[in-house]
Structures are given as C-alpha cells and as structure tokens.
Design an enzyme around this catalytic site. Structure first.
Site, PDB file in Angstrom:
ATOM      1  CB  CYS A  34     -12.728  27.175  -0.364  1.00  0.00           C
ATOM      2  SG  CYS A  34     -14.007  28.375  -0.620  1.00  0.00           S
TER       3      CYS A  34
ATOM      4  CG  ASP B 176     -23.195  -2.766  32.649  1.00  0.00           C
ATOM      5  OD1 ASP B 176     -24.139  -2.872  33.437  1.00  0.00           O
ATOM      6  OD2 ASP B 176     -22.806  -3.678  31.900  1.00  0.00           O
TER       7      ASP B 176
ATOM      8  CG  ASP C 186     -22.451  -5.564  28.573  1.00  0.00           C
ATOM      9  OD1 ASP C 186     -22.870  -4.877  29.534  1.00  0.00           O
ATOM     10  OD2 ASP C 186     -22.577  -6.795  28.520  1.00  0.00           O
TER      11      ASP C 186
ATOM     12  CG  ASP D 238     -25.736  -1.542  30.108  1.00  0.00           C
ATOM     13  OD1 ASP D 238     -26.137  -1.317  31.261  1.00  0.00           O
ATOM     14  OD2 ASP D 238     -24.985  -2.480  29.802  1.00  0.00           O
TER      15      ASP D 238
HETATM   16  N1  LIG Z   1     -32.008 -14.120  31.554  1.00  0.00           N
HETATM   17  C1  LIG Z   1     -31.955 -14.006  32.869  1.00  0.00           C
HETATM   18  N2  LIG Z   1     -31.866 -15.103  33.617  1.00  0.00           N
HETATM   19  C2  LIG Z   1     -31.797 -15.013  34.953  1.00  0.00           C
HETATM   20  N3  LIG Z   1     -31.806 -13.871  35.615  1.00  0.00           N
HETATM   21  C3  LIG Z   1     -31.891 -12.735  34.944  1.00  0.00           C
HETATM   22  C4  LIG Z   1     -31.952 -12.735  33.532  1.00  0.00           C
HETATM   23  N4  LIG Z   1     -32.033 -11.469  33.123  1.00  0.00           N
HETATM   24  C5  LIG Z   1     -31.967 -10.702  34.221  1.00  0.00           C
HETATM   25  N5  LIG Z   1     -31.917 -11.457  35.334  1.00  0.00           N
HETATM   26  C6  LIG Z   1     -31.844 -10.991  36.715  1.00  0.00           C
HETATM   27  O1  LIG Z   1     -32.045  -9.608  36.740  1.00  0.00           O
HETATM   28  C7  LIG Z   1     -30.901  -8.959  37.306  1.00  0.00           C
HETATM   29  C8  LIG Z   1     -30.702  -7.627  36.652  1.00  0.00           C
HETATM   30  O2  LIG Z   1     -30.403  -7.817  35.285  1.00  0.00           O
HETATM   31  P1  LIG Z   1     -29.766  -6.671  34.398  1.00  0.00           P
HETATM   32  O3  LIG Z   1     -29.666  -7.211  33.034  1.00  0.00           O
HETATM   33  O4  LIG Z   1     -30.554  -5.428  34.601  1.00  0.00           O
HETATM   34  O5  LIG Z   1     -28.356  -6.401  35.039  1.00  0.00           O
HETATM   35  P2  LIG Z   1     -27.030  -7.315  35.106  1.00  0.00           P
HETATM   36  O6  LIG Z   1     -26.799  -7.936  33.802  1.00  0.00           O
HETATM   37  O7  LIG Z   1     -27.090  -8.208  36.295  1.00  0.00           O
HETATM   38  O8  LIG Z   1     -25.918  -6.294  35.477  1.00  0.00           O
HETATM   39  P3  LIG Z   1     -25.374  -5.028  34.707  1.00  0.00           P
HETATM   40  O9  LIG Z   1     -26.406  -4.007  34.830  1.00  0.00           O
HETATM   41  O10 LIG Z   1     -24.137  -4.709  35.477  1.00  0.00           O
HETATM   42  O11 LIG Z   1     -25.044  -5.434  33.311  1.00  0.00           O
HETATM   43  C9  LIG Z   1     -29.769  -9.912  37.115  1.00  0.00           C
HETATM   44  O12 LIG Z   1     -28.748  -9.729  38.045  1.00  0.00           O
HETATM   45  C10 LIG Z   1     -30.482 -11.237  37.291  1.00  0.00           C
HETATM   46  O13 LIG Z   1     -30.612 -11.520  38.659  1.00  0.00           O
HETATM   47 MG   LIG Z   2     -24.227  -5.460  31.398  1.00  0.00          MG
END
Ligand SMILES: Nc1ncnc2c1ncn2[C@@H]1O[C@H](COP(=O)(O)OP(=O)(O)OP(=O)(O)O)[C@@H](O)[C@H]1O
Ligand SMILES: [Mg+2]
Ligand SMILES: [Cu+]
Length: 753
Positions: free
Chosen positions: A13, A426, A637, A641
């Site tokens: 138990c 997001d 995702d 995040d």
């Molecule tokens: N690999 C990349 N190539 C080009 N731009 C980028 C890249 N990574 C980030 N950025 C720029 O930085 C910004 C913020 O990126 P972040 O990953 O924080 O958010 P996101 O993917 O746009 O949006 P969310 O937060 O909704 O997922 C993007 O919108 C983009 O302009």
């Molecule tokens: Mg995202």
C-alpha cells in the site's frame, strides 16, 4: 548525477511506498527519490560514485522489499505473482462462501431448513478459516510485520489486526465455550468475518493489479507501433534487417502500406503518410524529398527511400515513450498530500480502535461487543484506496494525453494546466506554420552583373548554419533562384539570438538580421542606388502586410532586404477564440517587429502584444504576467522561447519545434496544432476532477464507517457494523477508485466548444 528507475516488489500500500522512499533517501549520495505505488517503481536521483546501485538495492532489501532494474525482465515474476494471487483468492472465495452460507441462519435470525446445521459447526469453521488467514492472507501479516520492524504501521497492520482479532476471539470461543457461558455470553464465532475481509481485500489487490496493467496499455500500444524490421539498401542490395541493427545514415526503402521503421529524411520519392499515432493528427501528410518522416508512422500511398537520421533511443517514438513513463511515475502535488494523510491516518485509527475496545469493555463488560466494534473499526478504516486515488488517475490521464498527441512530462503540470489564467503565444512557428517563404528581395545595387545571385549565395551560406525558420526561407529562396547546394561553410559563424546571424564567406563579412541590430552596430541603413528613406519605406509597407523584414549587410554596408511571409496555422484563430471564451487572457510574444506582430495579432484576434522582445526578455514578460498574480502558460517552439517556457508555470512546446524548447517545457504538443492547448487544459481539468472524486470514494467509507463500526449508533438504534460488511465496504472503496479512474479513459477533448 544520474536518474534511475527501479522496479519494486513487495509493496502492499501507499505506506510501503512512503517507507521505501525514506529508506532510499537515507542512502548517502541519493538526492531525491519518489516512489510510485501504482507503477511499482522508484525514480531515484543519485550520484553513482557515492551511492552505487547495490547499496540502494541492499537498503531496500533490508526494509523487506525488492528493487531491481527494469531490464531484469519482470514480466515472468509478475505473472507468477498474479497467478499465486488468483489461487489464494479462489480458495479464500470458496471458504468465505461456505462460511457465509453456513452462517446465514445465525446472521439473519431465520430458521432456514435448507442450510445444513453442521455447516455452522465452529470446529469445521476453524479448520476452514485457518488456511485462509495464514496462507491466503499471508501478505498482510508479513507486511504488518515489516512495518512493525520499522516501528510504523500501514494498511496491512489494520487488516492483520482486524482479522486476527476476529479469528482468535472465535478460536477461544470454540475451544473454551464454557469460559464465555460462565460470563453470561454466547460463544459466538466470527470466522466468516475474518475470511471475507481477507478475501475481499485481496480481491481489491487483484483488481488493482489489473487496473495497473490496463493503464499502461496506452504505453504498450505506443511501443507496439514500432516496426520489427527495416529494408535497407546496403552495397546496392535491399535486405531486411532487424530494426535494432539500423544505423544512422542507412538508406531505407518503404513501400505503400508499410510502417516507417525509424526517423529520417526522404531522399527519393514521395507519399502520403499517416502520422496519427504520433501526432494525433488524423489527416495524412504529404511527404516529399527533404521532408522528415517519423518512425512507427504509416506510409499510405507512394513508395520512397529515406536516410535514417535517428535510431534506437533517439527516435521520436522512443522519446515519447520515455516521457510518458516519466510522467506516469512522477507525483502530483495532490498525491503528496494524500501520502501524508495515509501516514498519520493509520496511527489515529489504531488509537480509535483501542479507545473503542476500552470504552465498550468498561461500559458494558461485554467482550463480544468490544471485540466486534474494534474489529469493525480496524477493517473499515483501511486507507488502501487512498493510496490508489491519485496515481491511477495520473496514469490514465497522461496515457490519454499521449493518445491525443499531448506529451505531459510531469504530474504537476497535469495538475496545474487547468488553472492557467493567461496564455502567451509565440508568433513564429507557434501561431504561424514556421515555414516562412521569402516573398521579395531587393538588392540595393540592382541586379546587374548577377549581383543579386551573388548576394543570395552569400546570405544562404551564412543562414545555412542557422536553425532559425527564417534561415530556411532564405536558403529555399536562394535555391529557387538557381543557387546550388551544398553550400560552403562560413567561417566565424555566430548567431545573435533575437537579432540575426553573421559569418565570413570568401573573405567577406556577412550580417543578416534586424534593422535595430545592424543600426546598433553603426551600419548606415542607406544604399547606393536606393535612398535610405525608400528602403525604410519598403520595410514599413512589408511589415504592415505582416511580413518579417531582414537586412543583409556585406562588409558593413547594406546590400539587400528580404521580405518574408509566414502563413498562419489554420487552427490558430479558432484556438485563440476558444481560449478567450474559456476565460483565458491570450497574449502574443515575439522577437519580430512591432508592425508585423500587430498585423498578425489582428488577424487571430489577440489584443495584448509584446513585440521585439529578445530571448531573455521573453522570460521577463512571463514573469511580469506572473506578478500580475496570474498562472501563466507559455507556448513556443524556438530556442529563443526556451527561457520563457522554463519560467512559465506551464511551458508548452510545439512538437515540430526545436529540441531545446521541448526540453525546457512541461508539455509538448506533438502535432503543433494549437487546439492541443485546449485539449491539454481539458485533460487536466478532467484528471483533477477524477482525482477529487477518487479521494472522495477513498475516504467516504472510512469517514462514514468508523463511527458506525465503533458502535456510535449501537446505544440508539442497536446498530453494529458486522466486520464482514466493513471488509466489503473497504474492498469496495478500492474497486470504486479503480473503476472511477478508468472512466477517464473515455476522455475526448471537446474542441470548438
Ligand atoms: N537566422 C536569422 N536570419 C535572419 N534574421 C534573423 C535570424 N535570427 C533572428 N533574426 C532576426 O531577429 C528577429 C527576432 O528573432 P527571434 O528568433 O527572437 O524571433 P522570431 O523568430 O522572429 O519570432 P518569435 O519570437 O515569434 O518566434 C527576427 O524577426 C529576425 O528579424
Ligand atoms: Mg518562434
Ligand atoms: Cu486496505
């Protein structure tokens, strides 16, 4: 530091579970241990150097139980245990029936001529009952003894004490009836009470065992999905090999109607694949060259070849099974409460029993009355059902989640999910498909001398190293414009989360990212042929259309501008609406630009928007909502995040997202459909409701029964609880808990509510 799952044997138990927990925890080098009674296993966090496995096993053995590794196949001993339990039960059942039948005239007070009087012979009853008590009910006595050795008591103590009190009282009445008569008492015997209680409690245990088997059926079903063999191409020939022998990089052939053996990426052919078993998504998905396929899913129409990318324990299916296992073994906070209740409950009952005996003995001098009420109290108070209440529901609940494509990592998040008040979504990859495409590209110096192609190649080369969805968009676009893969490797590659990426390609310094980032680096945002104003205007128009804009700089000068569009998931708007209707505050959180964010938010009906938030800022936003006194769920995702997912009360990752996000979350929605959030909340609500009614069923018999058994109604109504009925009530409470938990198997998420 390692975590280990041990299978346990010999628990009867929840109190046993608690004792094993204490024993394991007291081994030096063990940091944490949680024992799940329902699953009969312990999960131990320990340092293997200071606390070797044998030490832990020895400590458990000393306490009177057995702990072993899962691999040491337990099905055999499990089956043997069930068989022995069944044999004992049949014997106990037959004897109980005979005794009850023989005792009918006495119990009902009627003269039933069809009951042969010799059946009620106390000596015959003694002979029949003795093996029931000491063989059928053996485990109660050994269990009680184990507990006593530790100076504690549990439900075995109650059953052992209750039944042996009835038994020995009857033995004395059988052997020395004179002794009773001289006191003016009838030498009544209560053998049937002892036999019936033992049999019923044991029946409860068998049903429990069954239920456990059924609740883990969901898991077994999942594991059973796996294909046994794979057809690989080796040295130009196709051959069937066992799935364990498949290695990463193997080329595997799949024909229509066949199961896909492991995870991989299609290199030739295309098909429709039914992924329902893993994602819960019932519509078959089109898979083409370059698409990922998941092991255990079903290939419908076409045939294709794919390259194995994950095998064995790394496959999606294996990880799902692992996660569900962990969740089922984890403890909901409400369970800890139940455990604590069991711990203090037994001594209290023992005290009440003692009190009942003394009071009746003193007040009436009637030993029979005193004994019956004491036996009644001891049997009806047994809290075995209490120990079952939470784990059974959690097991069914998490299994049900897995069936619906919702992976729940721990019982605590299952418990918390229905309390979520604010949910943060997001944008990229969560609300949107996360499969962005480049819609426009402007080369600052124009398209002469294939300038555009050169720029695209530079951009794609750097983005090739990024995991960001935007990177894929750039690469795909470049490919469509005729850039050939594979691309060379950039030097000094760096990703600046929330800003962009940079790297060196053929001695040119490439930076791609947001306007803020590049501007912050001191790069002038004007080109040679187009004015700064028009570039920024360009950006503004695109953003207002909900497109993400990224800038390309070469050697510190702006050379190009991409507009990238991402389609909303078809379910997003509906999911947001339903969540709002459920009374949740829905907010959007994104690293993307404010204009884009607003455009998307308007489309799905979200009012509260946090844009241009850097990854560390995302966690701060979650915290801000928490400080407003809300229980916050975060859905995301990406890598950006992960901190927010960890910060949230309930972090929900999109299964198609990055591993980092999944690792940081409490719940994973395998298909990425946001309706899964609603299903998870509903599942949490259903499970908690189920646990509460379980606790009610577990307790109601005890609470109501104890005073009656103690004889409270006797002076007024002449009612005294027959110990046999007390035993039945107790067994029934276990049964009703298990049945009630199984009711949860009918759970179906109600979407579009
Ligand atoms: N690999 C990349 N190539 C080009 N731009 C980028 C890249 N990574 C980030 N950025 C720029 O930085 C910004 C913020 O990126 P972040 O990953 O924080 O958010 P996101 O993917 O746009 O949006 P969310 O937060 O909704 O997922 C993007 O919108 C983009 O302009
Ligand atoms: Mg995202
Ligand atoms: Cu019990």
């Amino acid at each position: 530091m390692e975590t280990l799952t041990l299978k346990l044997q010999g628990m009867s138990c929840a109190a046993c579970a608690k004792r094993i927990e204490t024993v394991i925890q007291s081994v030096p080098g063990v940091l944490e241990c949680s024992v799940n009674f329902g699953l009969e296993q312990a999960s131990v966090r320990y340092k293997p150097q200071t606390a070797p496995l044998e030490t832990i096993q020895k400590a458990v053995a000393k306490a009177g139980y057995r702990a072993y590794l899962e691999e040491q196949d337990d099905t055999e001993s499990d089956r043997a245990a069930t068989l022995s339990l069944k044999r004992r039960l049949i014997f106990g059942g037959v004897v109980s029936l005979i005794l009850v039948f023989g005792g009918l005239p006495m119990m009902t007070g009627l003269s039933l001529s069809w009951v042969p009087p010799w059946l009620h012979n106390p000596w015959l009853q003694l002979v029949l009952t003795t093996p029931v008590l000491f063989w059928v009910g053996q485990s109660f006595f050994t269990g009680a003894w184990k507990a006593l050795k530790h100076g504690s008591s549990d439900m075995n103590t109650l059953v052992a004490l209750g039944t042996s009190a009835a038994y020995f009282y009857s033995v004395i009445a059988t052997v020395f009836p004179q002794f009773f008569r001289t006191q003016g008492l009838a030498p009544d015997v209560y053998y049937e009470a002892a036999a019936v209680v033992i049999t019923l409690v044991l029946l409860g245990r068998l049903l429990e065992r069954r239920a456990r088997g059924q609740t883990s059926a969901a898991l077994r079903q999942l594991m059973g999905l796996q294909a046994k063999t794979a057809r690989v191409v080796r040295e130009g020939r196709e051959e069937d090999i066992p799935i364990e022998a498949v290695e990463i990089g193997d080329i595997i052939v799949v024909r229509p109607g066949e199961k896909i053996p492991v995870d991989g990426r299609i290199i030739e052919g295309s098909s429709l694949v039914d992924e329902a078993m893993v994602t819960g998504e019932s519509v078959p998905v089109t898979k083409e060259v370059g698409d990922e396929v998941i092991g255990a899913t079903l290939n419908k129409t076409g045939s294709f070849q794919f390259e194995a990318t994950r095998v064995g324990k790394e496959t999606v299916l294996a990880q799902i099974v692992q996660l569900v296992r962990q969740a089922q073994a984890s403890k909901a906070p409400i369970q800890r409460l139940a455990d604590r209740v069991v711990g203090i409950f037994v001594p209290i009952v023992l005290a009440i029993a003692l009190l009942t005996f003394t009071i009746w003995w003193f007040l009436t001098g009637n030993l029979t009355l005193a004994t019956i009420s004491t036996v009644g109290v001891l049997t009806i108070a047994c809290p075995c059902a209490l120990g079952l209440a939470t784990p059974t529901s959690v097991m069914v609940g998490t299994g049900k989640g897995a069936e619906n494509g919702i992976l729940i990592k721990g019982a605590d998040s299952l418990e918390l999910a229905h309390k979520i008040q604010a949910i943060i979504l997001d944008k990229t990859g969560t609300l949107t498909e996360g499969k962005p495409t480049v819609t426009d590209f402007v080369a600052v110096r124009g398209t002469e001398n294939s300038n555009e192609i050169k720029l695209l190649k530079l951009a794609a080369t750097v983005e090739n190293r990024s995991e960001h969805p935007l990177a894929e968009a750039v690469i795909n676009y470049a490919q469509k414009q005729g850039i050939e893969l594979p691309l060379p490797s950039p030097e000094g590659f760096g990703a600046i989360a929330g800003s962009g990426v940079q790297g060196n390609v053929s001695d040119r310094w490439i930076q791609i990212g947001t306007q803020q980032w590049l501007e912050g680096l001191g790069i002038a945002m004007d080109g040679t042929t187009r004015s700064r104003v028009s570039l920024l205007n360009c950006q503004k128009t695109w953003q207002e259309a909900g497109k993400t804009v990224i800038w390309l700089a070469v050697d510190g000068e702006i050379e190009g501008l991409f507009a990238i569009a991402d389609t909303l998931k078809s379910s997003s708007a509906q999911a947001v609406k339903t969540l709002q209707r459920m009374g949740l505050e829905v907010a959007m959180l994104t690293g993307d630009n404010q204009g884009v964010a607003d455009a998307i938010a308007r489309e799905v009906g979200i009012r509260r928007v946090f844009a241009q938030v850097r990854p560390d800022g995302k966690a701060a936003i979650v915290q801000r909502l928490q400080q407003e006194g809300k229980i916050v769920g975060m859905v995301g995702d990406g890598i950006n995040d992960a901190p927010a997912l960890a910060q949230a009360d309930v972090g929900i990752a999109i299964g198609t997202g990055t591993d980092v996000a999944i690792a940081a979350s409490d719940i994973t929605l395998i298909s990425g459909d946001l309706q899964g959030i609603i299903a998870a909340i509903q599942l949490s609500r259903a499970t908690m409701g189920n646990i509460r009614s379980n606790l009610f069923f577990a307790f109601i018999y005890n609470i109501a029964g104890i005073p009656i058994a103690a004889g409270i109604l006797y002076p007024i109504l002449g009612w005294l609880l027959n110990p046999a009925i007390a035993g039945a009530a107790m067994a029934f409470s276990s049964v009703s808990v298990v049945l009630n938990a199984l009711r949860l198997r009918n759970f179906k998420p109600k979407l579009f509510s």
